[in-house]
Scaffold this motif. Structure first.
Motif: not given
Length: 386
Positions: A382-386
């Motif tokens: 899952e892509k984490k908010n940067e």
């Protein structure tokens, strides 16, 4: 890719998207030059039936956010596309005009991407045919059974291989590795296209009243009509029987289901002497290996047979299915995290592009991230908010 080239790619994408939506020919010299260099691709993208597929795939991509990410690395004048559909098409065109333009993921992380992930798959990869139990490496070609030999020729028709086949009472085996597909014309004129990671066993000569082959994996069959000699494809306990028709079979050992999809003609699916189903064109038979349960549904033929045209075609497919398809084609091991298993995508992608470009397209949905390891392993997370 240089800053100027990135700017050009974005401009071309927007010009082409506007042209598609408004019907007005772009006056941009860059767009015109691109169309001249890629006329076939441009015409393909202009087809009405194709545009919804491109839009559907990229609908989950936030084009404004993507362009903002690009702007972090280059200096561009502020711009905003006026219509959402133009934005979607622009995203598609941008990825097609220059996929590397949006390769923000690697730019941001400064990761060293292995060479195997950045190069196009070798679609002409060697295949192997068993000859007296000895493997023979084959170059890129189309194969034809003639007499007691297997003849191969390049795309320009030049013969470049001749192999003596097994006696009539033995099967020959064509084994296609990952990253490739092969076309084989059998003795009777039946043409079989064999997909990656698949095996087709076939006799040198068919019996007078019976034509029979065995398949593990995926194959697209165009069977030569002969009502006096039914054509049978053996799939373990199942038998697909036809007299002359076109159909696709997907029967990979690692998958839970066997899928038989009829394009033209008629197909009987048998289990022993019992006829489980008789298919009509456009129908798909799905058989669960563990339970023996089966059903018949209407099929999306273009999605199922897209591989025969070197395309990945996905229709609301879960990410696990998509990653399995990529794993098989690019010969990599992709581990899909449990928390993204329910994510689904639709879209059309070329099988000829490097794997890293496809992963980047998925990354731009802002839902997925990928960790690429040197040993041909990838983690999809899952892509984490940067």
């Amino acid at each position: 890719m240089t800053e100027d080239k990135i700017k050009e790619s974005i401009q071309i994408a927007e010009e082409l998207a506007g042209e598609i939506c408004t019907g007005k020919t772009s006056t941009s010299s860059l767009a015109e030059e691109w169309k001249k260099e890629s006329p076939v691709l441009y015409e393909e993208l202009r087809k009405q039936e194709q545009l919804p597929e491109e839009i559907a795939f990229h609908d989950s991509i936030n084009i404004d956010e993507a362009l903002q990410q690009v702007n972090k690395h280059i200096i561009l004048p502020p711009r905003r596309l006026n219509i959402r559909v133009i934005s979607s098409i622009a995203a598609s065109f941008l990825l097609i005009v220059s996929t590397a333009t949006l390769w923000l993921w690697t730019e941001n992380k400064k990761e060293v991407i292995p060479e195997w992930a950045t190069t196009a798959p070798v679609t002409s990869n060697t295949s192997i045919i068993a000859q007296n139990n000895e493997p023979v490496v084959l170059p890129e070609n189309n194969l034809t059974v003639k007499g007691n030999q297997l003849l191969g020729s390049t795309l320009d028709g030049k013969q470049n291989i001749s192999i003596k086949l097994n006696p009539d009472n033995q099967f020959n085996k064509l084994s296609v590795p990952t990253g490739g597909s092969y076309q084989l014309t059998l003795e009777d004129g039946t043409v079989v296209q064999v997909n990656a990671a698949s095996e087709l066993s076939f006799p040198t000569h068919f019996k007078k009243h019976l034509r029979q082959v065995r398949l593990q994996g995926e194959g697209y069959f165009r069977v030569k009509s002969n009502p006096q000699s039914p054509f049978n494809v053996l799939l373990g306990t199942l038998n697909v029987q036809v007299t002359g028709t076109t159909f696709n079979i997907r029967a990979y050992e690692a998958e839970k289901n066997i899928r038989i999809t009829l394009v033209e003609g008629s197909v009987n699916v048998r289990e022993g002497q019992k006829v489980l189903a008789t298919l009509s064109p456009g129908e798909q038979f799905t058989y669960q290996k563990t339970t023996g349960e089966y059903n018949i549904t209407q099929a999306n033929i273009s999605a199922i047979t897209g591989w025969t045209e070197d395309k990945f075609v996905f229709r609301n497919e879960p990410i696990g299915t998509i990653m399995a398809e990529l794993s098989r084609w690019y010969n990599v091991d992709i581990n899909v995290s449990e928390d993204i298993q329910d994510i689904r995508y639709s879209g059309i992608l070329s099988r000829k592009q490097p794997l890293v470009e496809i992963l980047n397209i998925l990354h731009l949905t802002n839902e997925l991230d990928f960790k690429i390891h040197q040993d041909r392993k990838i983690d999809a997370i899952e892509k984490k908010n940067e």
